[in-house]
Design an enzyme around this catalytic site. Structure first.
Site, PDB file in Angstrom:
ATOM      1  CG  HIS A 197      46.596  34.633  42.395  1.00  0.00           C
ATOM      2  ND1 HIS A 197      46.228  34.938  43.490  1.00  0.00           N
ATOM      3  CD2 HIS A 197      47.908  35.565  42.900  1.00  0.00           C
ATOM      4  CE1 HIS A 197      47.020  34.402  44.363  1.00  0.00           C
ATOM      5  NE2 HIS A 197      47.814  34.985  44.106  1.00  0.00           N
ATOM      6  NE  ARG A 198      39.650  34.382  37.792  1.00  0.00           N
ATOM      7  CZ  ARG A 198      38.822  34.079  36.618  1.00  0.00           C
ATOM      8  NH1 ARG A 198      37.247  34.967  36.192  1.00  0.00           N
ATOM      9  NH2 ARG A 198      38.692  33.498  36.082  1.00  0.00           N
TER      10      ARG A 198
END
Length: 492
Positions: free
Chosen positions: A465-466
């Site tokens: 999700h980064r």
């Protein structure tokens, strides 16, 4: 009066002024005994296991010559010598484990240095030599016909005699056995030697871990004239006639070693240490906990893909290759899905190649991810051939690091086990991994409301999700769905 020469006193003098006087020999400093260290065969390797030594103490060694086979966290690899000389002593025996950078052997430059090499090994390798200690124990019992003089010597260790049978148990372990599953697992040097000697590995029983064939097994098979490895069993029978008391003891362990499978009852209450590969998986899983993940799933129709597979299967095309190709083509439009977050989490590195890594379970535990390189541009037939070769060599632990560490997108497929849906854990260094379940008939309704039945599979994608957000993952799955439901483009 002696003059002390220092760096400052020599600094201003010309080279000729400080040259040695004629007639005096200046010997360059050199190490007569060189260490062989446990190498780092992969970026995640912290320790290695000695599979087999290709040289014995006293053998001459050339620079660049393979001297030992090491099991890293992913594969078995030949390790070359960086020095020329004579193998003076082995610190870590076959089956032993050593940390990366630790000495595993010593090479002497000349025969005169052999004693120094042995002394060096004895000085820092007491634990490694320990396994060799049980060997003299049987000899203590054997010298019955010897003169009375040696008899008092064993008399002292007599109290330790009861302990001797316990270490003696490993002795029957090297008895060559054929694998029940029919697979051929051999060290790289054993394969090379078998080719040179014309020995069929299918007829050779392995004495290594899990029935792995070593160079010694190949040489023994050649000495037998290439006879099937089953021959050792009859050979044990005459031995039993010749030495009735000893043979039954040896025969029992030999029979016990043949079955590789362990029953559930035998495992109860025991603790089994991880293999090197399993330890690597554990470390990777712990690292993955540091990455924020999310998951998205989608149902994809597979009727046309199944039809294409049936058409191409006779030509050697596999479903695995079709799925890898489909993901490769879809990824062309979604570069974030095969990118990498920088180590300091300050940016995104866009990878040049779409390399599909696919999880493969290993027979002795753990898993490895062989890589199909450039899956987007490689034709489906080449991908299928490459995958068959990769899996075969992966299970024999013969992959090079480049073949399992260069994946930029990962596929985990459990559909062949009848699994409908599952989540996969994101491997460190990847932006996404897709979990593919099996397809099954599902009742559907089209846009006009007509009811029908089509086969569908559920795919779940896990993302970092980064760098990847929900919309990115959903758009990729839409592209993948369109390709799989109209798969003719995969053939071109």
């Amino acid at each position: 009066m002696a003059t002390q020469l220092t760096a400052s006193s020599l600094a201003g003098r010309p080279a000729a002024a400080i040259a040695p006087r004629r007639g005096r020999k200046v010997l360059p400093p050199c190490a007569a005994v060189k260490e062989v260290f446990m190498p780092a065969l992969s970026s995640t390797m912290t320790e290695g296991k000695i599979v087999s030594w290709l040289k014995s103490p006293g053998d001459k060694v050339k620079k660049g010559e393979s001297i030992v086979v090491v099991e890293s966290d992913k594969a078995d690899m030949d390790v070359e010598s960086f020095a020329e000389g004579i193998l003076g002593s082995i610190v870590v025996p076959e089956g032993g484990v050593a940390g990366v950078g630790n000495p595993i052997a010593f090479i002497a430059e000349t025969e005169a240095d052999l004693e120094a090499a042995k002394a060096k090994a004895a000085g820092g390798a007491a634990p490694a030599e320990a396994p060799a200690a049980p060997a003299p124990a049987p000899e203590a019992a054997a010298p019955a016909p010897a003169a009375a003089a040696p008899a008092p010597a064993p008399a002292a260790p007599a109290p330790a005699a009861p302990a001797a049978p316990t270490p003696a148990a490993p002795a029957p372990a090297p008895v060559p056995v054929m694998r029940d599953d029919g697979r051929i697992i051999a060290t790289p040097y054993a394969k090379k030697l078998a080719k040179e000697l014309g020995v069929d590995l299918a007829t050779v029983a392995g004495s290594g871990p899990a029935g792995r064939i070593t160079a010694a097994d190949v040489e023994a098979a050649k000495a037998r004239g290439g006879a099937p490895a089953a021959a050792p069993a009859p050979a044990a029978a005459p031995a039993a006639a010749a030495a009735a008391p000893a043979a039954p003891a040896a025969a029992a362990p030999a029979k016990a070693a043949a079955p590789e499978k362990t029953t559930v009852g035998e495992l109860k209450g025991t603790t089994v240490p991880f293999t090197t590969l399993q330890k690597a998986v554990v470390n990777n899983m712990n690292e993955s906990l540091k990455v924020p993940e999310f998951r998205v799933s989608m149902a994809i129709g597979t009727d046309k893909l199944d039809s294409l597979y049936r058409k191409l299967k006779p030509k050697g095309v596999t479903m695995t290759a079709l799925l890898a190709k489909a993901c490769g083509v879809a990824l062309e439009q979604h570069p974030l899905l095969y990118a990498t977050c920088t180590p300091d989490a300050s940016g995104v590195t866009y990878n040049e190649h779409i390399n599909i890594a696919m999880a493969v379970a290993m027979p002795d535990g753990g898993l490895i991810t062989p890589v199909l390189k450039d899956a987007d541009s490689t034709d489906i037939y080449t991908l299928s051939r490459s995958w068959a070769d990769l899996v075969k060599r992966a299970r024999a632990k013969q992959l090079s690091p480049d073949e399992y560490t260069t994946g930029t997108f990962v596929i985990s497929n459990l559909g062949m086990f009848g699994v409908e849906s599952f989540d996969a854990i994101l491997p460190p260094g990847n932006a996404a991994i897709i979990a593919i379940g099996g397809s099954k008939p599902v009742v559907t309704a089209d846009e006009s409301g007509r009811i029908g039945v089509e086969k569908q599979m559920i795919v779940n994608i896990t993302c970092d999700h980064r760098i990847v957000y929900g919309a990115h993952a959903a758009e990729f799955l839409q592209t993948l769905k369109a390709i799989i439901e109209d798969p003719e483009q995969l053939v071109f």
